[in-house]
Design an enzyme around this catalytic site. Structure first.
Site, PDB file in Angstrom:
ATOM      1  N   GLU A 184       0.852  -1.197   0.000  1.00 15.71           N
ATOM      2  CA  GLU A 184       0.000   0.000   0.000  1.00 15.71           C
ATOM      3  C   GLU A 184       0.881   1.238   0.000  1.00 15.71           C
ATOM      4  O   GLU A 184       1.997   1.206   0.533  1.00 15.71           O
ATOM      5  CB  GLU A 184      -0.863   0.045   1.271  1.00 15.71           C
ATOM      6  N   LYS A 202       2.421   4.420   1.395  1.00 17.79           N
ATOM      7  CA  LYS A 202       2.600   4.915   2.764  1.00 17.79           C
ATOM      8  C   LYS A 202       2.373   6.418   2.737  1.00 17.79           C
ATOM      9  O   LYS A 202       3.171   7.171   2.195  1.00 17.79           O
ATOM     10  CB  LYS A 202       3.998   4.584   3.287  1.00 17.79           C
ATOM     11  N   ARG A 251      -3.091   8.654  17.025  1.00 19.72           N
ATOM     12  CA  ARG A 251      -2.236   7.489  17.231  1.00 19.72           C
ATOM     13  C   ARG A 251      -1.956   7.256  18.714  1.00 19.72           C
ATOM     14  O   ARG A 251      -1.824   6.146  19.172  1.00 19.72           O
ATOM     15  CB  ARG A 251      -0.938   7.765  16.482  1.00 19.72           C
ATOM     16  N   ARG A 270       4.033  -4.034  17.309  1.00 14.35           N
ATOM     17  CA  ARG A 270       4.873  -3.788  16.146  1.00 14.35           C
ATOM     18  C   ARG A 270       5.346  -5.163  15.697  1.00 14.35           C
ATOM     19  O   ARG A 270       6.440  -5.591  16.006  1.00 14.35           O
ATOM     20  CB  ARG A 270       6.058  -2.915  16.579  1.00 14.35           C
TER      21      ARG A 270
HETATM   22  P1  AMP Z   1       6.052   5.049  10.880  1.00 21.05           P
HETATM   23  O1  AMP Z   1       5.299   6.275  11.332  1.00 21.05           O
HETATM   24  O2  AMP Z   1       7.211   5.370  10.023  1.00 21.05           O
HETATM   25  O3  AMP Z   1       6.333   4.108  12.033  1.00 21.05           O
HETATM   26  O4  AMP Z   1       5.075   4.221   9.920  1.00 21.05           O
HETATM   27  C1  AMP Z   1       3.840   3.722  10.369  1.00 21.05           C
HETATM   28  C2  AMP Z   1       2.777   4.764  10.143  1.00 21.05           C
HETATM   29  O5  AMP Z   1       2.581   5.002   8.766  1.00 21.05           O
HETATM   30  C3  AMP Z   1       1.414   4.342  10.626  1.00 21.05           C
HETATM   31  O6  AMP Z   1       1.273   4.545  12.011  1.00 21.05           O
HETATM   32  C4  AMP Z   1       0.492   5.248   9.826  1.00 21.05           C
HETATM   33  O7  AMP Z   1       0.317   6.472  10.522  1.00 21.05           O
HETATM   34  C5  AMP Z   1       1.286   5.547   8.577  1.00 21.05           C
HETATM   35  N1  AMP Z   1       0.722   4.964   7.352  1.00 21.05           N
HETATM   36  C6  AMP Z   1       0.678   5.613   6.180  1.00 21.05           C
HETATM   37  N2  AMP Z   1       0.128   4.865   5.244  1.00 21.05           N
HETATM   38  C7  AMP Z   1      -0.198   3.668   5.800  1.00 21.05           C
HETATM   39  C8  AMP Z   1      -0.788   2.469   5.322  1.00 21.05           C
HETATM   40  N3  AMP Z   1      -1.149   2.325   4.057  1.00 21.05           N
HETATM   41  N4  AMP Z   1      -0.949   1.452   6.221  1.00 21.05           N
HETATM   42  C9  AMP Z   1      -0.589   1.581   7.502  1.00 21.05           C
HETATM   43  N5  AMP Z   1      -0.007   2.699   8.015  1.00 21.05           N
HETATM   44  C10 AMP Z   1       0.186   3.737   7.168  1.00 21.05           C
END
Ligand code: AMP
Length: 569
Positions: free
Chosen positions: A260, A262, A282, A426
Site C-alpha cells: 500500500e 505509505k 495514534r 509492532r
Molecule cells: P512510521 O510512522 O514510520 O512508524 O510508519 C507507520 C505509520 O505510517 C502508521 O502509524 C500510519 O500512521 C502511517 N501509514 C501511512 N500509510 C499507511 C498504510 N497504508 N498502512 C498503515 N499505516 C500507514
C-alpha cells in the site's frame, strides 16, 4: 461490541477486604518507587499497593502511577499545562516571585511544586482519597464552554489547597505526565500481574485491547468495563516494523502480501458510535473537534452505523497538494482555530483498515477479509482507500514501490494477507519500506548553543531504541532543521525533562521523538554502536510518536548494511 471484558475471571484474581487509600499513601508509594532500582521490586511494590485497593481506586491508581490522569482518550480534555499548575501552586504558597531559585534547586517539576507548597504557613492534614482526586480530575476535564480555562484553574486550585506538599508533587507530575520514578507501562503490566495473580501473557493480551492499565486491572478484577468506560474506547493502533527494501520485505513476509502507499500524514482511528462519529489520534487522544469535515462527512454518509476505521489524514492546500506535516499537527493542537485552518488546510482521509463493523470485532480476521469489508464501507461512504497492489512477484512489487516514490509517497507498507490486526503491536504482519533516508530518533541530551543560538538547547544528541526497554543508543547529533520558534519551544520542553548536566550538555529523559534525515551512515568509534549518521538534520518533531515508536538500532544497522549493497538507495 465485545472487546475484552469478556474474559472469564478466575476466582483467584478477585481480592476481598479492600481499604480506601488516601492520596498521601499513593504519593508515598510513588516516592518509594523512585528509590527502587530493580524492575521486579518495582512491580512487587506497585502490585502490592494496587492489590489492597478497591476496584475503582486501583483502576485510578494504576493510571496515575504511569502519569496518566484519566483513561486513554479522555486526557486531552483536561487541558492544564505545567505552567498553569506552577502558577496555581505558587499563588497558593504566596511565592510567585521565587520561581527561578526553586527551579534551580529542584530536580524536576514535581519537586519544584513540592518545594513551593512547603512554603505555605500551614501544611494541611492528608484528607484526599485516590477516588476523590480522580473524581475531581474528571470534573475538571468535563468543563467546557465559556471561561472554561478559568473554571478549570479554579477547580485545580481547590484541589491543590487540600493537598499536602507531597500530594501536590505527585498531582503535578500526573498532570504533566512525567512521573520520573521509572514506572513504564511495561512495568505496570507486571505490577498488575503481581497484584491479580494473572499470568503476564494474559495481562498483556488484555492490555492490547484496553490500551489503559487501569482498565486492564478492572477487567482482571472482574469489574464491568462498561462502568469504567461509558464512552467509546479507542484501541491501540497496529504498528509496523521497518524493512530496508521491497526484496527484504518479501523475504520476511513471504509472497502473499499487499503493498500500500505509505501516506505521510497523521494516523486516525474513527469510531462510528451509532449516534455520532469520534476520532482518536495514534496516541489515543480524542481529536474529534479538530477534524469537523471528517465527522460531518461520515455522519452524513454512514448515519447510525457502528464501525472502527483505521487510516491516515493528510493536510492539503487549496489546490489539493499535500502540505507540511507540522501544519497538520497545528490543527490538532489549536482547537479554537479549527474553522480558519479548515479553510486554509483542508484534510484528506485515506483508509487502510477496519477493526469492527456493526458491533462485530474484526481484528482476528485476516487482512484480506478485513480489506474486503473496508472496500464495501468506503465505497458507500465515498472515502478514499490507500492505493494498493497485490504483487505477483518481486518485479511487480518493486515497480509499485518505484511508482509510489515517483508520485511523492513516503514509501510503501507491506502487509501479509493472512495477518490479523494486533493492536499496539509492532509485529511482522506489517512492514514499512521508506524511501527517504529518515529515521525516527529520540533526543537523549542536548548542548547549550552559542552565538546565534545562545540561550537555547540546540545541539541534539539522537539515539535509536535498543532491545532493552527504556534504553537508547546514540547515533548522531544535529543542530539543523528547526526554526527559531521551534528551538525556543524545544528548549522549554527539554528543560522539563532534565535529568542531569555535564558542562554544556543537559541530559534529558528520552521522550522527544524527531524524524531525522541524513546523507549516509558511517562507521564510527565515537558511539558505542559503532555507527554515526552523517549530515543529520531534523525534518519534523514527531509529537504524535512516543519513544517506543522510534527506530531501533537494528534498523539503523540494516540501513547501514543496505547502503553498502545499494549505494544509490
Ligand atoms: P512510521 O510512522 O514510520 O512508524 O510508519 C507507520 C505509520 O505510517 C502508521 O502509524 C500510519 O500512521 C502511517 N501509514 C501511512 N500509510 C499507511 C498504510 N497504508 N498502512 C498503515 N499505516 C500507514
Amino acid at each position: 461490541m465485545e472487546i475484552a471484558g469478556c474474559v472469564p475471571v478466575p476466582r483467584a484474581y478477585l481480592c476481598q477486604n479492600h481499604r480506601v487509600a488516601s492520596f498521601q499513601q499513593f504519593a508515598e508509594t510513588c516516592q518509594a518507587l523512585s528509590q527502587t532500582q530493580s524492575r521486579l521490586q518495582m512491580a512487587e511494590l506497585a502490585g502490592d499497593f494496587l492489590a489492597a485497593l478497591s476496584i475503582d481506586e486501583a483502576e485510578a491508581a494504576a493510571r496515575f502511577m504511569i502519569g496518566r490522569a484519566l483513561p486513554v482518550g479522555e486526557e486531552a480534555r483536561l487541558n492544564i499545562s505545567g505552567r498553569a499548575v506552577w502558577r496555581v501552586a505558587a499563588e497558593i504558597a504566596g511565592s510567585m516571585d521565587r520561581g527561578e531559585d526553586i527551579f534551580a534547586e529542584a530536580v524536576d517539576f514535581g519537586d519544584a511544586v513540592e518545594i513551593v507548597m512547603r512554603l505555605r504557613s500551614e501544611e494541611p492534614e492528608p484528607t484526599l482519597t485516590i477516588a476523590e482526586v480522580e473524581r475531581q480530575l474528571r470534573e475538571i476535564a468535563a468543563v467546557e464552554g465559556r471561561q472554561a480555562r478559568k473554571r478549570k484553574l479554579d477547580m485545580l486550585r481547590d484541589l491543590l489547597l487540600r493537598a499536602t506538599s507531597l500530594e501536590a508533587k505527585y498531582l503535578a507530575k500526573i498532570l504533566i505526565r512525567e512521573m520520573r520514578h521509572g514506572m513504564s507501562e511495561g512495568v505496570m503490566l507486571e505490577a498488575i500481574a503481581h497484584a491479580t495473580g494473572a499470568p503476564i501473557a494474559e495481562v498483556r493480551r488484555i492490555s492490547m485491547m484496553q490500551g489503559d492499565p487501569g482498565r486492564v486491572l478492572r477487567v482482571l478484577r472482574g469489574g464491568s468495563v462498561e462502568r469504567a468506560t461509558p464512552t467509546v474506547r479507542p484501541l491501540k493502533p497496529m504498528l509496523a516494523q521497518a524493512a530496508a527494501t521491497v526484496a527484504d520485505a518479501l523475504a520476511m513476509l513471504g509472497p502473499n502480501i499487499a503493498l500500500e502507499h505509505k501516506l505521510d500524514g497523521a494516523r486516525v482511528q474513527i469510531h462510528g458510535t451509532g449516534d455520532g462519529v469520534r476520532i482518536f489520534s495514534r496516541r489515543l487522544n480524542e481529536i474529534t473537534p479538530s477534524l469537523p469535515e471528517i465527522v460531518e462527512h461520515l455522519s452524513a454518509e454512514l448515519p447510525g452505523r457502528r464501525f472502527i476505521l483505521d487510516g491516515e489524514v493528510i493536510a492539503v492546500d487549496r489546490q489539493g497538494n499535500p502540505i507540511a506535516f507540522q501544519e497538520l499537527m497545528r490543527r490538532f493542537r489549536r482547537i479554537r482555530e479549527v474553522e480558519r485552518l479548515r479553510e486554509q488546510s483542508p484534510v484528506r482521509l485515506f483508509l487502510f483498515d477496519i477493526l469492527s463493523v456493526d458491533g462485530e470485532l474484526l481484528i482476528d480476521r485476516s487482512y484480506q477479509e478485513r480489506f474486503a469489508i473496508l472496500e464495501d464501507i468506503a465505497r458507500s461512504a465515498q472515502v478514499e482507500l490507500a492505493g494498493r497492489c497485490l504483487p505477483a512477484n518481486l518485479g511487480e512489487a518493486e515497480r509499485f514501490y518505484d511508482q509510489a516514490r515517483a508520485a511523492g509517497y513516503e514509501g510503501v507498507m507491506a502487509k501479509r494477507l493472512d495477518s490479523r490486526y494486533s493492536p499496539g503491536i509492532r509485529g511482522r504482519g506489517w512492514l514499512k519500506i521508506r524511501g527517504a533516508h529518515t529515521l525516527d530518533l529520540v533526543i537523549v541530551a542536548a548542548d547549550w548553543g552559542y552565538g546565534r543560538r545562545h540561550g537555547w538547547l540546540s545541539n541534539y544528541h539522537l539515539a535509536a531504541r535498543t532491545r532493552t526497554e527504556g534504553k537508547f543508543a546514540e547515533v548522531g547529533k544535529t543542530f539543523k532543521g528547526l526554526t527559531d520558534e521551534q528551538f525556543r519551544e524545544m528548549t522549554q520542553r527539554l528543560l522539563a525533562l532534565k535529568t542531569g548536566a555535564d558542562g554544556a550538555t543537559v541530559y534529558v529523559r528520552p521522550e522527544v521523538v524527531v524524524e531525522v534525515a541524513y546523507s549516509d551512515i558511517q562507521r564510527s568509534a565515537q558511539y558505542e554502536c559503532g555507527m554515526a549518521l552523517r549530515f543529520a538534520r531534523i525534518v519534523r518533531i514527531r509529537t504524535d510518536k512516543e519513544p517506543q515508536d522510534a527506530d531501533t538500532i537494528e534498523g539503523v544497522a540494516a540501513e547501514f548494511a543496505n547502503q553498502i549493497v545499494h549505494p544509490k538507495l
